[in-house]
Design a protein around this motif. Sequence first.
Motif, PDB file in Angstrom:
ATOM      1  N   TRP A 147      46.377  36.993  46.937  1.00 48.41           N
ATOM      2  CA  TRP A 147      45.766  36.847  45.613  1.00 48.41           C
ATOM      3  C   TRP A 147      46.702  36.100  44.665  1.00 48.41           C
ATOM      4  CZ3 TRP A 147      40.847  38.811  45.009  1.00 48.41           C
ATOM      5  CH2 TRP A 147      40.404  39.676  46.007  1.00 48.41           C
ATOM      6  N   ARG A 148      46.113  35.232  43.844  1.00 48.80           N
ATOM      7  CA  ARG A 148      46.854  34.541  42.783  1.00 48.80           C
ATOM      8  C   ARG A 148      46.183  34.861  41.454  1.00 48.80           C
ATOM      9  NH1 ARG A 148      48.144  28.327  43.730  1.00 48.80           N
ATOM     10  NH2 ARG A 148      45.857  28.126  43.580  1.00 48.80           N
ATOM     11  N   ILE A 149      46.983  35.308  40.482  1.00 46.66           N
ATOM     12  CA  ILE A 149      46.439  35.866  39.237  1.00 46.66           C
ATOM     13  C   ILE A 149      47.157  35.261  38.040  1.00 46.66           C
ATOM     14  CG2 ILE A 149      46.041  38.011  37.946  1.00 46.66           C
ATOM     15  CD1 ILE A 149      46.702  39.044  41.160  1.00 46.66           C
ATOM     16  N   ASN A 150      46.379  34.895  37.034  1.00 42.85           N
ATOM     17  CA  ASN A 150      46.929  34.443  35.753  1.00 42.85           C
ATOM     18  C   ASN A 150      46.011  34.974  34.664  1.00 42.85           C
ATOM     19  OD1 ASN A 150      47.748  33.080  33.432  1.00 42.85           O
ATOM     20  ND2 ASN A 150      48.129  31.146  34.486  1.00 42.85           N
ATOM     21  N   TYR A 151      46.419  36.069  34.031  1.00 42.75           N
ATOM     22  CA  TYR A 151      45.577  36.702  33.025  1.00 42.75           C
ATOM     23  C   TYR A 151      45.264  35.774  31.861  1.00 42.75           C
ATOM     24  CZ  TYR A 151      46.595  41.311  35.163  1.00 42.75           C
ATOM     25  OH  TYR A 151      46.698  42.387  36.001  1.00 42.75           O
ATOM     26  N   SER A 152      46.243  34.959  31.457  1.00 45.85           N
ATOM     27  CA  SER A 152      46.058  34.127  30.268  1.00 45.85           C
ATOM     28  C   SER A 152      44.952  33.104  30.452  1.00 45.85           C
ATOM     29  CB  SER A 152      47.361  33.423  29.895  1.00 45.85           C
ATOM     30  OG  SER A 152      47.728  32.490  30.881  1.00 45.85           O
ATOM     31  N   GLU A 153      44.634  32.764  31.701  1.00 45.59           N
ATOM     32  CA  GLU A 153      43.571  31.806  31.986  1.00 45.59           C
ATOM     33  C   GLU A 153      42.357  32.471  32.626  1.00 45.59           C
ATOM     34  OE1 GLU A 153      45.217  28.665  34.354  1.00 45.59           O
ATOM     35  OE2 GLU A 153      46.619  28.015  32.792  1.00 45.59           O
ATOM     36  N   ASN A 154      42.325  33.814  32.641  1.00 48.78           N
ATOM     37  CA  ASN A 154      41.252  34.552  33.330  1.00 48.78           C
ATOM     38  C   ASN A 154      41.074  34.026  34.752  1.00 48.78           C
ATOM     39  OD1 ASN A 154      40.538  36.414  31.328  1.00 48.78           O
ATOM     40  ND2 ASN A 154      39.210  34.945  30.305  1.00 48.78           N
ATOM     41  N   LEU A 155      42.205  33.794  35.431  1.00 46.01           N
ATOM     42  CA  LEU A 155      42.193  33.171  36.750  1.00 46.01           C
ATOM     43  C   LEU A 155      42.503  34.199  37.825  1.00 46.01           C
ATOM     44  CD1 LEU A 155      42.055  30.512  38.427  1.00 46.01           C
ATOM     45  CD2 LEU A 155      44.536  30.355  38.145  1.00 46.01           C
ATOM     46  N   LEU A 156      41.621  34.307  38.805  1.00 47.77           N
ATOM     47  CA  LEU A 156      41.831  35.149  39.975  1.00 47.77           C
ATOM     48  C   LEU A 156      41.340  34.379  41.189  1.00 47.77           C
ATOM     49  CD1 LEU A 156      42.593  37.885  41.265  1.00 47.77           C
ATOM     50  CD2 LEU A 156      40.271  38.665  40.784  1.00 47.77           C
ATOM     51  N   GLU A 157      42.229  34.179  42.162  1.00 51.49           N
ATOM     52  CA  GLU A 157      41.886  33.430  43.374  1.00 51.49           C
ATOM     53  C   GLU A 157      42.312  34.226  44.599  1.00 51.49           C
ATOM     54  OE1 GLU A 157      42.630  28.836  42.380  1.00 51.49           O
ATOM     55  OE2 GLU A 157      44.324  30.144  41.850  1.00 51.49           O
ATOM     56  N   ALA A 158      41.620  34.003  45.706  1.00 50.42           N
ATOM     57  CA  ALA A 158      41.927  34.711  46.949  1.00 50.42           C
ATOM     58  C   ALA A 158      41.873  33.741  48.117  1.00 50.42           C
ATOM     59  CB  ALA A 158      40.944  35.853  47.162  1.00 50.42           C
ATOM     60  N   THR A 159      42.696  34.013  49.120  1.00 46.45           N
ATOM     61  CA  THR A 159      42.722  33.193  50.329  1.00 46.45           C
ATOM     62  C   THR A 159      43.189  34.047  51.501  1.00 46.45           C
ATOM     63  OG1 THR A 159      43.576  31.149  51.332  1.00 46.45           O
ATOM     64  CG2 THR A 159      45.097  32.414  49.963  1.00 46.45           C
ATOM     65  N   LYS A 160      42.926  33.562  52.730  1.00 50.11           N
ATOM     66  CA  LYS A 160      43.454  34.213  53.929  1.00 50.11           C
ATOM     67  C   LYS A 160      44.727  33.536  54.419  1.00 50.11           C
ATOM     68  CE  LYS A 160      39.479  36.553  55.953  1.00 50.11           C
ATOM     69  NZ  LYS A 160      38.698  36.775  57.199  1.00 50.11           N
ATOM     70  N   ASP A 161      45.102  32.428  53.785  1.00 53.09           N
ATOM     71  CA  ASP A 161      46.239  31.619  54.221  1.00 53.09           C
ATOM     72  C   ASP A 161      47.203  31.450  53.050  1.00 53.09           C
ATOM     73  OD1 ASP A 161      48.043  29.844  55.274  1.00 53.09           O
ATOM     74  OD2 ASP A 161      46.606  28.214  55.571  1.00 53.09           O
ATOM     75  N   LEU A 162      48.369  32.071  53.124  1.00 52.38           N
ATOM     76  CA  LEU A 162      49.331  32.019  52.032  1.00 52.38           C
ATOM     77  C   LEU A 162      49.747  30.585  51.715  1.00 52.38           C
ATOM     78  CD1 LEU A 162      51.075  33.569  49.985  1.00 52.38           C
ATOM     79  CD2 LEU A 162      52.826  33.797  51.771  1.00 52.38           C
ATOM     80  N   LYS A 163      49.650  29.672  52.686  1.00 49.63           N
ATOM     81  CA  LYS A 163      50.027  28.278  52.438  1.00 49.63           C
ATOM     82  C   LYS A 163      49.145  27.638  51.365  1.00 49.63           C
ATOM     83  CE  LYS A 163      51.859  27.493  57.093  1.00 49.63           C
ATOM     84  NZ  LYS A 163      51.704  26.746  58.363  1.00 49.63           N
ATOM     85  N   GLN A 164      47.970  28.220  51.118  1.00 51.49           N
ATOM     86  CA  GLN A 164      47.097  27.719  50.056  1.00 51.49           C
ATOM     87  C   GLN A 164      47.668  28.022  48.672  1.00 51.49           C
ATOM     88  OE1 GLN A 164      44.338  25.908  50.492  1.00 51.49           O
ATOM     89  NE2 GLN A 164      44.300  26.038  52.724  1.00 51.49           N
ATOM     90  N   PHE A 165      48.614  28.961  48.612  1.00 49.01           N
ATOM     91  CA  PHE A 165      49.244  29.331  47.349  1.00 49.01           C
ATOM     92  C   PHE A 165      50.743  29.037  47.458  1.00 49.01           C
ATOM     93  CE2 PHE A 165      45.957  32.987  46.702  1.00 49.01           C
ATOM     94  CZ  PHE A 165      44.996  32.062  46.315  1.00 49.01           C
ATOM     95  N   PRO A 166      51.161  27.796  47.269  1.00 48.94           N
ATOM     96  CA  PRO A 166      52.593  27.476  47.370  1.00 48.94           C
ATOM     97  C   PRO A 166      53.411  28.334  46.410  1.00 48.94           C
ATOM     98  CG  PRO A 166      51.270  25.470  47.249  1.00 48.94           C
ATOM     99  CD  PRO A 166      50.342  26.616  46.940  1.00 48.94           C
ATOM    100  N   THR A 167      54.494  28.894  46.920  1.00 49.40           N
ATOM    101  CA  THR A 167      55.303  29.807  46.122  1.00 49.40           C
ATOM    102  C   THR A 167      56.538  29.128  45.523  1.00 49.40           C
ATOM    103  OG1 THR A 167      56.467  30.524  48.126  1.00 49.40           O
ATOM    104  CG2 THR A 167      54.548  31.822  47.425  1.00 49.40           C
ATOM    105  N   GLU A 168      56.711  27.823  45.780  1.00 51.61           N
ATOM    106  CA  GLU A 168      57.809  27.110  45.148  1.00 51.61           C
ATOM    107  C   GLU A 168      57.623  27.142  43.624  1.00 51.61           C
ATOM    108  OE1 GLU A 168      55.898  25.840  47.489  1.00 51.61           O
ATOM    109  OE2 GLU A 168      57.215  25.653  49.242  1.00 51.61           O
ATOM    110  N   GLY A 169      58.689  27.362  42.920  1.00 55.37           N
ATOM    111  CA  GLY A 169      58.609  27.437  41.462  1.00 55.37           C
ATOM    112  C   GLY A 169      58.372  28.841  40.947  1.00 55.37           C
ATOM    113  N   TYR A 170      58.085  29.791  41.837  1.00 60.82           N
ATOM    114  CA  TYR A 170      57.974  31.194  41.432  1.00 60.82           C
ATOM    115  C   TYR A 170      59.385  31.776  41.496  1.00 60.82           C
ATOM    116  CZ  TYR A 170      52.893  31.049  41.549  1.00 60.82           C
ATOM    117  OH  TYR A 170      51.572  30.755  41.293  1.00 60.82           O
ATOM    118  N   GLU A 171      60.032  31.843  40.336  1.00 58.70           N
ATOM    119  CA  GLU A 171      61.463  32.108  40.293  1.00 58.70           C
ATOM    120  C   GLU A 171      61.835  33.564  40.561  1.00 58.70           C
ATOM    121  OE1 GLU A 171      59.805  32.508  36.127  1.00 58.70           O
ATOM    122  OE2 GLU A 171      59.595  31.080  37.775  1.00 58.70           O
ATOM    123  N   THR A 172      60.869  34.472  40.490  1.00 57.58           N
ATOM    124  CA  THR A 172      61.135  35.891  40.704  1.00 57.58           C
ATOM    125  C   THR A 172      60.292  36.401  41.868  1.00 57.58           C
ATOM    126  OG1 THR A 172      61.579  36.209  38.345  1.00 57.58           O
ATOM    127  CG2 THR A 172      61.093  38.179  39.632  1.00 57.58           C
TER     128      THR A 172
END
Length: 388
Positions: A147-172
């Motif tokens: 799951w990828r979530i951004n409350y400020s944009e009312n954004l919720l996304e889901a996938t079965k493949d983590l590669k669809q959600f690149p984690t580069e730039g997620y500093e924590t």
Amino acid sequence: MKKNLLLFFICYIASVSAQGKRFFESGEAVLKNPVEKINLTFANELPLIKVSINGKPYQFLFDTGAPTVISNAVYSELNLKEKHKRNVGDSQKNKQQQVFTVLPEMTVDQIVFKNIGAVVVDLEGHEFGCLQIDGIIGANQMAKLFWRINYSENLLEATKDLKQFPTEGYETVFSFKPKPQKTPIIESQILDKKINLTFDTGFTGSIKIAENNYDPKNGKVKFVETYGVNSVGAFGTGKPLSSYHFRANDLMLAGQKFENEIIMTGNSSLVGNEFLKKFKFIIDWENNKVYLHRIKNSPSKMESFGFAYRFIDLKAKVVLVFQGNDVPLKIDDEILSINDTSFENLNEESSCQYLLNRVEKSTDSITVKVKRDGKVLDFTVLKKEYLN
């Protein structure tokens, strides 16, 4: 934490036995597209989504702190079968015996969830009713996807493949241990004490620790004391208690350092939406990690008029007051009006309106009329910033 009042919603549900662990492994998710976007509404510090069951629309809370839940009404409407019963506890240490069932199918936008284990809970309390929550998409259901979530944009996304959600730039990156119902637990260190926190998107507050993890006499930090009920759980409120709010200069969450966060004490240990809304984040149950990228640098701030109230039997009752700050209101005062808004002769609709849209939220000074021991009293109360 910028609150005019300090009354938090926590739909945290603690479970389960070994039988329950097997129960929560059941089910599957079917996606039509590599990434599915879901219609999320972040309102009143809670993430809400629309779902469809047997073609009928419902509103569910997206809550990592709970297993999947359906209301008694939905359970009856669908004529579902009981699998077993178990005692279930909530954030206020209330326990009830609940029915466990299997939900054959639920559609969330274009995602079809099949045979998901669910707990049947009475969701007819005033807060649930006002929020129009029919159930909870819980951690056991979420764990079948990324799951990828951004409350400020009312954004919720889901996938079965983590590669669809690149984690580069997620500093924590938080590593977590999932409970049997899949709820993520992260390690923290607060005031040199190790505390396990539930990663809880059903908690409207920031960071909360159980009262036995904090001693106000240790003298290490400045604190504010309140007395009363500071949160509402899945099975109602707990007993009134003394709670403390303090600013932690050094806070470690899953080995990551944070500064100047405001911590509160209560019946459970949680990290919630007041903290999480500063980030966009990815939840990965395959590797037991949460990836966070900061999008807001706003400092934690605590503002209040020094009291909190709930609507009980269509009356506004004071349920919490700040201690030692000359707050004129007392626990159990009935609020008759705030400024020019009357709280007398309320119905369900009007009480919900005032619960969700607090009349005092956009002002720094209020006049409050209360009834106490048969007398009507008038007070002027100023908003104050604490722990600044």
